[in-house]
Design a protein around this motif. Sequence first.
Motif, short mmCIF file in Angstrom:
data_model
loop_
_atom_site.label_atom_id
_atom_site.label_comp_id
_atom_site.label_asym_id
_atom_site.label_seq_id
_atom_site.Cartn_x
_atom_site.Cartn_y
_atom_site.Cartn_z
N UNK A 238 0.81 -1.22 0.00
CA UNK A 238 0.00 0.00 0.00
C UNK A 238 0.85 1.27 0.00
N UNK A 239 2.07 1.19 0.51
CA UNK A 239 2.95 2.36 0.56
C UNK A 239 3.80 2.52 -0.70
N UNK A 240 3.67 1.60 -1.64
CA UNK A 240 4.42 1.69 -2.88
C UNK A 240 5.72 0.92 -2.90
N UNK A 241 6.05 0.24 -1.80
CA UNK A 241 7.25 -0.59 -1.80
C UNK A 241 7.00 -1.86 -2.61
N UNK A 242 8.06 -2.36 -3.23
CA UNK A 242 7.93 -3.55 -4.08
C UNK A 242 7.97 -4.78 -3.18
N UNK A 243 6.89 -4.96 -2.47
CA UNK A 243 6.72 -6.08 -1.54
C UNK A 243 5.41 -6.79 -1.85
N UNK A 244 5.42 -8.12 -1.71
CA UNK A 244 4.22 -8.88 -2.03
C UNK A 244 4.30 -10.26 -1.40
N UNK A 245 3.21 -10.99 -1.50
CA UNK A 245 3.16 -12.37 -1.04
C UNK A 245 2.63 -13.24 -2.17
N UNK A 246 2.98 -14.50 -2.10
CA UNK A 246 2.42 -15.50 -2.99
C UNK A 246 2.15 -16.74 -2.16
N UNK A 247 0.90 -17.11 -2.06
CA UNK A 247 0.54 -18.31 -1.31
C UNK A 247 0.48 -19.49 -2.26
N UNK A 248 1.29 -20.49 -1.99
CA UNK A 248 1.28 -21.72 -2.76
C UNK A 248 0.76 -22.85 -1.89
N UNK A 249 0.59 -23.99 -2.47
CA UNK A 249 0.12 -25.15 -1.70
C UNK A 249 1.11 -25.53 -0.62
N UNK A 250 2.41 -25.23 -0.86
CA UNK A 250 3.45 -25.68 0.07
C UNK A 250 3.79 -24.66 1.15
N UNK A 251 3.69 -23.37 0.84
CA UNK A 251 4.16 -22.35 1.79
C UNK A 251 3.66 -20.98 1.35
#
Length: 262
Positions: free
Chosen positions: A97-110
């Motif tokens: 939300x602040x514009x930093x290049x941060x994200x998540x990816x939820x996979x089946x494993x982790x």
Amino acid sequence: MKIIQLTDPHLVQPGQMLNGTDPLARLGIVLDDISRHHGDAGLLVITGDLTDDGLDQAYRALDERLRKLGLPYRLLLGNHDQRTTFGAIFPQVPRDEAGFVQSVLDTREARLIFLDTLDDGKVGGRLCATRLAWLEQRLTEAQGRPVLLFMHHPPFEIGLPALDHCLLAADDALSLATLVRGHGDVRQIFAGHVHRPAHGLWNGVPVTMLPGTNHQMPLDLHDASVGPVDEPPAYGVILLDADNLIIHLRILAPPAMAPAHG
């Protein structure tokens, strides 16, 4: 799941050289090898220093190569990157939300968490209060699930004087350690920045650092003044399932170093 990690391409304007080698050509060797042998990968992660000077042409060259590769990818920023120029070329890359290049990816494993450690204009890395608060929320959401962290700057010294002065800021590393311990199941941290194959244990969490795709730093435990050397490019192959995590290092010979035939 198969994840490919490569790091520190340091791309410059196409056709130009850096430290005596062509960064785009070396990246091409790596991506071609990935395409031949790991086209089934579920994700490619590039852990920062995508370019050497944050040039528009360098980011455009990277965009073109990644489109040809055709794998899903996440890009992280390193200290050589330029946030605004990167954002103009890669508007689709997730940000917080602040514009930093941060994200998540939820996979089946982790849950995979991608961090932005760029401290604009500085060589060392930062995780400011805003970025740490974002990470705390993402870790809280993932309670009961294993987590893998990807970042550019390693959070601890690795015994190389030429690099140990410009890693993640010490106070930020302490805050990160508190969050990691609080989650309880951060299984691995993947970093770039050091241009060397190196592995360690930090607050009970394994950390893996890889060679870059263009140039490396020498394994010199005494001299802080050493500079880049011409060693082969490499990338990591991460095999992940519910119970296991295996990391293979693939080292490639650039054309000048390939064995002769005939």
